[in-house]
Design a protein around this motif. Structure first.
Motif, short mmCIF file in Angstrom:
data_model
loop_
_atom_site.label_atom_id
_atom_site.label_comp_id
_atom_site.label_asym_id
_atom_site.label_seq_id
_atom_site.Cartn_x
_atom_site.Cartn_y
_atom_site.Cartn_z
N PHE A 78 -116.14 55.09 -19.05
CA PHE A 78 -114.78 55.05 -18.52
C PHE A 78 -114.04 53.75 -18.83
N PHE A 79 -114.78 52.65 -18.97
CA PHE A 79 -114.14 51.36 -19.25
C PHE A 79 -114.72 50.74 -20.50
N THR A 80 -113.82 50.29 -21.40
CA THR A 80 -114.22 49.63 -22.64
C THR A 80 -113.66 48.21 -22.64
N PRO A 81 -114.49 47.19 -22.43
CA PRO A 81 -114.00 45.81 -22.48
C PRO A 81 -113.55 45.44 -23.89
N GLU A 82 -112.45 44.72 -23.96
CA GLU A 82 -111.94 44.26 -25.26
C GLU A 82 -111.85 42.74 -25.34
N LYS A 83 -111.71 42.10 -24.19
CA LYS A 83 -111.59 40.63 -24.17
C LYS A 83 -112.05 40.14 -22.81
N SER A 84 -112.79 39.04 -22.79
CA SER A 84 -113.20 38.45 -21.51
C SER A 84 -113.21 36.93 -21.63
N PHE A 85 -112.86 36.27 -20.55
CA PHE A 85 -112.89 34.81 -20.51
C PHE A 85 -113.00 34.35 -19.07
N LEU A 86 -113.43 33.12 -18.90
CA LEU A 86 -113.56 32.52 -17.57
C LEU A 86 -112.44 31.49 -17.42
N GLN A 87 -111.46 31.83 -16.59
CA GLN A 87 -110.35 30.92 -16.32
C GLN A 87 -110.81 29.88 -15.30
N PRO A 88 -110.80 28.60 -15.64
CA PRO A 88 -111.33 27.59 -14.71
C PRO A 88 -110.51 27.50 -13.43
N TYR A 89 -111.20 27.22 -12.34
CA TYR A 89 -110.53 26.84 -11.09
C TYR A 89 -110.42 25.32 -11.11
N VAL A 90 -109.22 24.81 -10.94
CA VAL A 90 -108.98 23.38 -10.94
C VAL A 90 -108.72 22.93 -9.51
N TYR A 91 -109.62 22.13 -8.96
CA TYR A 91 -109.47 21.68 -7.58
C TYR A 91 -108.22 20.84 -7.42
N GLU A 92 -108.07 19.86 -8.27
CA GLU A 92 -106.89 19.00 -8.26
C GLU A 92 -106.57 18.66 -9.71
N ALA A 93 -105.30 18.53 -10.01
CA ALA A 93 -104.91 18.16 -11.37
C ALA A 93 -105.52 16.82 -11.77
N LYS A 94 -105.67 15.94 -10.80
CA LYS A 94 -106.20 14.60 -11.09
C LYS A 94 -107.73 14.57 -11.09
N ASP A 95 -108.37 15.68 -10.71
CA ASP A 95 -109.82 15.69 -10.56
C ASP A 95 -110.43 16.81 -11.38
N SER A 96 -110.40 16.66 -12.68
CA SER A 96 -110.96 17.69 -13.56
C SER A 96 -112.47 17.60 -13.66
N ALA A 97 -113.06 16.58 -13.04
CA ALA A 97 -114.51 16.41 -13.10
C ALA A 97 -115.24 17.29 -12.10
N TYR A 98 -114.50 17.80 -11.10
CA TYR A 98 -115.14 18.65 -10.08
C TYR A 98 -115.15 20.08 -10.57
N GLN A 107 -110.47 42.20 -19.84
CA GLN A 107 -109.41 43.12 -20.23
C GLN A 107 -109.97 44.22 -21.10
N GLY A 108 -109.40 45.43 -20.95
CA GLY A 108 -109.88 46.55 -21.77
C GLY A 108 -109.16 47.82 -21.43
N LYS A 109 -109.78 48.93 -21.81
CA LYS A 109 -109.21 50.26 -21.58
C LYS A 109 -109.98 50.97 -20.49
N LEU A 110 -109.26 51.37 -19.44
CA LEU A 110 -109.83 52.18 -18.37
C LEU A 110 -109.11 53.51 -18.38
N ALA A 111 -109.84 54.58 -18.70
CA ALA A 111 -109.24 55.92 -18.81
C ALA A 111 -108.00 55.89 -19.70
N GLY A 112 -108.07 55.08 -20.77
CA GLY A 112 -106.99 55.03 -21.75
C GLY A 112 -105.88 54.05 -21.45
N ASP A 113 -105.86 53.46 -20.26
CA ASP A 113 -104.83 52.50 -19.88
C ASP A 113 -105.29 51.07 -20.13
#
Length: 277
Positions: A78-98, A107-113
């Protein structure tokens, strides 16, 4: 012994979800959290009830120091994945080390959509609301970026938000209680009525039900004139998932109660949305 018992219990629940409506088919896509690594996901989908359906998964190792990630299980019929990625959670703009768990986006096709799933596990209640509100804002920005590239994309955000549907983080996400309230770029959150009006939740804390495990849908999926569209939602409750006696009678039957192994399932109940075509 405990590990294989847990795999069996998890597979039992996941394979039974939705089968009262779709016998022998069940769920097309399942979002999960607190995943240690790809090996445990492989062991899970190889359990007999999931293997019989050919279930597969998407998992991307995240930076969380405790090793807890999100993953997506799917039925390739029923579902065909076409693209996947891990979008980072950023705690604070100034604290990219955490580093903590990000937002698994598939993303993909589910029942053609064209459908995008964003699987989340927002910061825990040990942190103040501000950090979950940041999660809501970041997921909203991610959703806006995806919608800009494809305005017809049907987007589903799911996961353990560590907040209830009416809390500020879900408001920041733009998840509304009623379909008529949903404006362009916003989400419909059917779980708001489930908890606030019906008193049904997914976890019990000090005698009060919360509903952290939410699945919200974008307006194209709510108002679709063709293809997939939202039908209804359900908290998956079965007697075997509920503790039947003792101090925590009526609570979800968890794997451990303190240091005692209960051979249960989870301290949260699963949630389901149904789509029709």
């Amino acid at each position: 012994m405990k590990y294989f018992a847990k795999l069996k219990n998890m597979a039992t629940v996941l394979s039974e979800m939705g089968t009262d409506k779709l016998p022998n088919i069940g769920a097309s896509v399942i979002g999960v959290s607190e995943v240690e690594n790809s090996r445990v996901m492989q062991d899970l989908v190889e359990q007999p009830p999931l293997k019989a359906r050919g279930m597969k998964f998407v998992h991307i190792e995240g930076p969380d120091k405790r090793g807890v990630d999100c993953a997506l299980i799917y039925n390739p019929r029923f579902f065909t994945p076409e693209k996947s990625f891990l979008q980072p959670y950023v705690y604070e703009a100034k604290d990219s080390a955490y580093h903590t768990r990000g937002f698994l986006t598939v993303q993909g096709k589910l029942a053609g959509d064209d459908v995008t799933f964003i699987v989340c596990h927002w910061p825990s209640r040990a942190a103040v609301s501000y950090y979950r509100e940041r999660a809501g804002k970041q997921v909203r920005m991610l959703k806006d970026s995806i919608s800009k590239a494809n305005p017809e994309m049907k987007i589903i955000v799911m996961g353990d938000m560590n907040d209830d549907p009416m809390d500020e983080s879900m408001e920041v996400l733009g998840a509304r209680k009623y379909p008529k309230q949903v404006k362009k770029g916003e989400f419909y959150n059917p779980w708001w009525e489930t908890l606030e009006d019906k008193g049904v939740g997914t976890l019990l804390y000090r005698g009060k039900w919360n509903l952290f495990d939410q699945i919200v849908i974008s307006k194209p999926l709510l108002k679709a004139k063709k293809g997939l569209r939202y039908d209804h939602n359900e908290v998956f409750i079965r007697d075997y998932l509920i503790q039947q006696d003792g101090k925590y009678k009526g609570s979800p039957l968890r794997t451990h109660g303190g240091r005692t192994w209960l051979n249960g399932y989870s301290d949260h109940l699963p949630t389901i949305i149904y789509l029709k075509n």
